[in-house]
Each structure stands twice: as C-alpha cells, then as structure tokens.
Scaffold this active site. Sequence first.
Site, PDB file in Angstrom:
ATOM      1  N   ASP A  15       0.558  -0.903  -0.007  1.00 13.63           N
ATOM      2  CA  ASP A  15      -0.031  -0.104   0.068  1.00 13.63           C
ATOM      3  C   ASP A  15       0.640   1.016  -0.039  1.00 13.63           C
ATOM      4  O   ASP A  15       2.132   1.056   0.535  1.00 13.63           O
ATOM      5  CB  ASP A  15      -0.892   0.222   1.121  1.00 13.63           C
ATOM      6  CG  ASP A  15      -1.611  -0.808   1.208  1.00 13.63           C
ATOM      7  OD1 ASP A  15      -2.240  -1.918   0.496  1.00 13.63           O
ATOM      8  OD2 ASP A  15      -2.153  -1.392   2.267  1.00 13.63           O
TER       9      ASP A  15
HETATM   10  N1  URA Z   1      -1.102  -5.568   3.719  1.00 16.39           N
HETATM   11  C1  URA Z   1      -1.588  -4.963   3.985  1.00 16.39           C
HETATM   12  O1  URA Z   1      -2.561  -4.596   4.562  1.00 16.39           O
HETATM   13  N2  URA Z   1      -0.928  -4.056   2.904  1.00 16.39           N
HETATM   14  C2  URA Z   1       0.348  -3.706   2.132  1.00 16.39           C
HETATM   15  O2  URA Z   1       0.824  -2.743   1.964  1.00 16.39           O
HETATM   16  C3  URA Z   1       1.146  -5.309   2.200  1.00 16.39           C
HETATM   17  C4  URA Z   1       0.074  -6.376   3.538  1.00 16.39           C
END
Ligand code: URA
Length: 258
Positions: free
Chosen positions: A124
């Site tokens: 993310d």
């Molecule tokens: N899980 C998440 O919630 N975000 C990420 O970036 C990776 C795994």
Amino acid sequence: MPAQASEPETGPQRLQKVLAATGIGGRRPAEALIAAGRVTVDGVVATLGTKVDPARALIAVDGRPVRFDTRGGDAAKTTTFALHKPFGIVVTAADDRGRATVYDVVQHAMGAVPPGLRYVGRLDRDTTGLLLMTTDGALAYRLTHPRYTVEKVYEAIVDSELTDADLTRLRRGVELEDGKTAPADVARLASGVIRIAIHEGRNRQVRRMFEAVGHRVRRLRRVAVGPVRLGDLAEGAARPLTDVEERSLRHKVGLDQS
Ligand code: URA
C-alpha cells in the site's frame, strides 16, 4: 522528488527485443533469427511482429528453449534487488494522479531503471519496507502466484492493545469479505507492536485482518519476503540480493532446475 522514471515494460513485448536481451548478440541477430523462421513461440514459428510475455511464453531457437532466468550460462543476466519502499510511494508503473512511484525511487537510488523491471507484489502507499524488484519475468510471476506461498513478514503498530484471544484469531485465520485467511504466525513484539507472517498476498490483507479483530493498523512495515530480510537497508535505498538469498528464493518457486 526523484525524476519521473520511464515506464517499465511489463506484459507482452516485441519478440526481437525479448530475444535480444538473452545474450544472443543484440537486436539485429535476433531479427535475423526470427526472419529466418528459426524462432518459435509456444511451438509456433514466430514473425517479426510477434509479441510475447517473457514470463509466460516458451520461446525456442532451432527447437532449443531460450532461458531467461539462469545465473551464468547463455541466458540473459537478470537483476533482482531489494528496495526499502518509503511511506507515501505508490507501487505502480505509472500513477494516474502523478504521484511518486517505486520507479522514481529506483531511479533515484540506482541512477537508472533497468529495462523490464517489475515489482513483485504490491505494498500500500502507506506501507513501508521490503519490496522485491526484478527483471526476471518468470521469477516475478511465480513469486506472486498463489501456488507458490512465499512467506511475507510484517511489523504492525496498532492503535490499541490486542488481547491473547485477538492474537489467536489472527493465527487461526479471520473471515474477510474475500474469504477466510490462511493460518498466520503472530507474535507480540512490544506493547502495540505485532509481528505477523502470512503466506497470501491479498489486497490490504494485514490491515483488514487487524480490522476484523477490532484494531486499526497505524504503521505497517514489511520486514521479510521469504529468505530476504529488510535488515538495516535505509528507506529509499536498494541493494542486490546475495547469491544465497537469490538461490533460496528461486528454489522456493521451483526455478532452480534451469
Ligand atoms: N497488507 C496490507 O494491509 N498492506 C500492505 O501493504 C501489505 C500487506
């Protein structure tokens, strides 16, 4: 802000370009081989207009498969490295809102973006930590394929203390809108700091898992992918994998026989 990187090539590419990168001496020899009808893609004789996805296509010259992923030998030399993704960076080839992407970070860290570079799975925008990047299409494909369940380890800072029952629920798997999560390794590192190791790679999975047990993740950092650890790699920096890391990673996804 680092300079905008040129858009990396993913998906179908011109065959002569793909072939030229395999150590046969460049684009002209590649074009000559194709024009002479000596190159097949998935068993069919190719032409100069043929496009291929190097991660999936079986390309052969004179009936012998071309290999893209070996260390040494006559295959292309591929590049795989670890990047410490900073906060606020988008994992995409080109952001439609003009925000900085991981390719900008690579450009800044390495001075150039290797042709054909792709990221291995997404983080993310607000997640930091280890992101593998590679020019090896087969490796990228397998590392993100559900069949090869490479462990990903995260450290999460949460907004409230998890109970032992919450930890147990996370370990056993929680019900999300896209199905129940597989068993996870979960440990409390400190007050409000949880280490969680998962083998799946669903969208925002870790954040959603914590939400399912009533907690919000305030900071999330990925600290390992399979045998590769983030260690003390500085934010925004990149480093090549060690031979041991790369061999182990390839072994995990069945790419060590080539
Ligand atoms: N899980 C998440 O919630 N975000 C990420 O970036 C990776 C795994």
